[in-house]
Motif scaffolding. Sequence first.
Motif, short mmCIF file in Angstrom:
data_model
loop_
_atom_site.label_atom_id
_atom_site.label_comp_id
_atom_site.label_asym_id
_atom_site.label_seq_id
_atom_site.Cartn_x
_atom_site.Cartn_y
_atom_site.Cartn_z
N ALA A 181 5.55 17.30 -19.85
CA ALA A 181 6.08 16.32 -20.79
C ALA A 181 7.18 15.48 -20.13
CB ALA A 181 6.62 17.02 -22.03
N PHE A 182 8.08 16.14 -19.41
CA PHE A 182 9.15 15.42 -18.73
C PHE A 182 8.59 14.52 -17.64
CE2 PHE A 182 12.67 15.47 -15.50
CZ PHE A 182 13.52 14.64 -16.21
N CYS A 183 7.56 15.02 -16.95
CA CYS A 183 6.92 14.25 -15.88
C CYS A 183 6.30 12.97 -16.43
CB CYS A 183 5.85 15.12 -15.21
SG CYS A 183 5.10 14.37 -13.75
N ILE A 184 5.70 13.05 -17.61
CA ILE A 184 5.08 11.87 -18.23
C ILE A 184 6.12 10.80 -18.51
CG2 ILE A 184 3.98 11.03 -20.36
CD1 ILE A 184 2.32 13.58 -20.36
N ALA A 244 0.83 -1.21 0.00
CA ALA A 244 0.00 0.00 0.00
C ALA A 244 0.86 1.25 0.00
CB ALA A 244 -0.94 -0.01 1.21
N VAL A 245 1.87 1.27 0.87
CA VAL A 245 2.77 2.44 0.93
C VAL A 245 3.47 2.63 -0.41
CG1 VAL A 245 4.83 3.39 2.01
CG2 VAL A 245 3.09 2.26 3.40
N MET A 246 3.85 1.51 -1.04
CA MET A 246 4.63 1.57 -2.27
C MET A 246 3.81 2.15 -3.42
SD MET A 246 6.69 -1.50 -4.14
CE MET A 246 5.49 -1.81 -5.41
N LEU A 247 2.50 1.83 -3.49
CA LEU A 247 1.70 2.19 -4.66
C LEU A 247 0.81 3.41 -4.49
CD1 LEU A 247 0.58 -1.22 -6.18
CD2 LEU A 247 2.38 0.30 -6.94
N CYS A 248 0.49 3.81 -3.25
CA CYS A 248 -0.45 4.92 -3.04
C CYS A 248 -0.02 6.18 -3.77
CB CYS A 248 -0.59 5.22 -1.55
SG CYS A 248 -1.88 4.26 -0.75
N MET A 249 1.27 6.40 -3.88
CA MET A 249 1.76 7.66 -4.45
C MET A 249 1.66 7.71 -5.97
SD MET A 249 5.05 8.27 -2.02
CE MET A 249 5.65 6.67 -2.35
N ASN A 250 1.26 6.64 -6.59
CA ASN A 250 1.25 6.60 -8.05
C ASN A 250 -0.14 6.79 -8.65
OD1 ASN A 250 4.00 6.08 -8.16
ND2 ASN A 250 3.71 3.90 -7.90
N ILE A 251 -1.14 7.17 -7.84
CA ILE A 251 -2.48 7.41 -8.37
C ILE A 251 -2.54 8.84 -8.88
CG2 ILE A 251 -4.94 7.30 -7.83
CD1 ILE A 251 -3.54 4.64 -7.47
N LEU A 252 -2.28 9.04 -10.15
CA LEU A 252 -2.16 10.39 -10.72
C LEU A 252 -3.26 10.72 -11.72
CD1 LEU A 252 1.69 10.42 -11.36
CD2 LEU A 252 0.46 11.28 -9.37
N GLY A 253 -4.27 9.88 -11.85
CA GLY A 253 -5.36 10.20 -12.79
C GLY A 253 -5.14 9.63 -14.17
N TRP A 254 -5.73 10.31 -15.14
CA TRP A 254 -5.73 9.81 -16.51
C TRP A 254 -4.32 9.60 -17.06
CZ3 TRP A 254 -10.25 8.23 -18.23
CH2 TRP A 254 -11.42 8.82 -17.75
N THR A 255 -3.38 10.45 -16.67
CA THR A 255 -2.06 10.41 -17.31
C THR A 255 -1.26 9.16 -16.99
OG1 THR A 255 -1.08 11.62 -15.45
CG2 THR A 255 -1.91 12.92 -17.31
N VAL A 256 -1.67 8.39 -15.98
CA VAL A 256 -0.88 7.20 -15.64
C VAL A 256 -1.60 5.90 -15.93
CG1 VAL A 256 0.47 8.37 -13.88
CG2 VAL A 256 -1.67 7.26 -13.24
#
Length: 480
Positions: A376-379, A287-299
């Motif tokens: 763009a770099f973030c993507i 849970a700790v590892m993945l919670c930070m990756n919920i970024l919406g449509w872009t991910v």
Amino acid sequence: MEDRETNSQPLLAATPSPEGPHHQISAAAAIFSAESSDIPLITTPKDFFTQFFIESKKLWYLAGPAIFTSISQYSLGAITQLLAGHVGTLQLAAVSVENSVIAGFCFGVMLGMGSALETLCGQAFGAGQLDMLGIYMQRSWVILNTTALFLCLLYIFARQILRAIGQKAAISEAAGVFAVWMIPQLFAYAMNFPIQKFLQAQSRIMVMAWISAAALVVHTVMSWALMLKVKWGLVGAAIVLNASWWFIVLGQLAYIFSGTCGRAWSGFSIKAFQNLWGFVRLSLASAVMLCMNILGWTVMVSFGMNAAVSVRVSNELGAAHPRTAKFSLVVAIITSFLLGLVMSLVLIVFRKQYPALFSSDTQVQDLVVKLTPMLAFCIIINNIQPVLSGVAIGAGWQTAVAYVNIACYYLFGVPLGLVLGYILNLGVLGIWSGMLSGTILQTIVLCIMVYKTNWNKEASLAEDRIKKWGGHTDSKAGET
């Protein structure tokens, strides 16, 4: 964290593992068992591209439906939010806040905890321990539904929580009422994510995609009817959104209970209540590892690739094919990088046109144009980092990566963003730069971990892990 020493061995062919007496595999997964040994020696560019093409087919067979499933399920809340804007401004704000703050946080926790199954189910399937998959799923149900009981407090006290973090009284009140109505969705999360990992480990991806697609179509029609035509407003939104998520859960359960999963599901078992504390620790680390990756449509694309590479790595390690697992990682990283690069180039090329799709305010449009290079770099970075996280899940490194994520993102990235944004007065660009710096540091550390990994040892650890969590020892690696 298990020791991962540098593996200097070349990609040499290994002796094929014999198939055991329980050769049960779905047609959907047959593509992955065409070869029961590690990949052959790669000595020329032609060899590399040949193996790259073979592995890409396997990866996209999983990633394509996984991406579609993620988009469909994410769209349930997005469509409800869109239609709420046609009901009223307050209703739009209430749904948006509940979706992003309350449900969004709980979604991340449940998805992360459910991801513990990606390691266990994936490696058990690769080792031919099909009977353990159903046990693991049931243990996860017990843990996630127990967690949901505690998370209910966030829904019940949503109004007070939102007020405490500075939300306006009217919006907090409306969102608080809507949150209480959405409690059934929380328990759908608790059932759904273990089911998804159970099916993904067996490469039964298409059934999830079809069920999610059907739910999305019905959800769109019923939301329009109840929210706008019947004018039930937020009550209608809650009824349809809850029903849509439970439609997905029940549809997947019907598929599992029908017997199509063979030995992977043999019914409910008391073994589901064994080794629960160890399972809880692995789930919390996930849970700790993945919670930070919920970024919406872009991910959504990177989420699909995350799931695909996790399945590939865990299956191959469970089947004692360390070199194939390693090569799958290489293919996934290259593919994700190229996808991120293409999407970034599209944004750069159309940076003066696309902002008008989201706002008619010229100041907002100018700001978006200014931030596009950073976006763009973030993507690109956010397309690589989830793949490395997927490898970590497949190999069972959740605890170690959880510490990495906390240190890199929360102890480094977020504070740096606050300093740049508020103390140095760089505003949004400063905040974003700090957070992105944390993600870059995460990526670098994960790259180092992967580079130093002894994949032969990881395959051995996978066998030990299966035994630890209740698997038997009479199945041979490579049996499916």
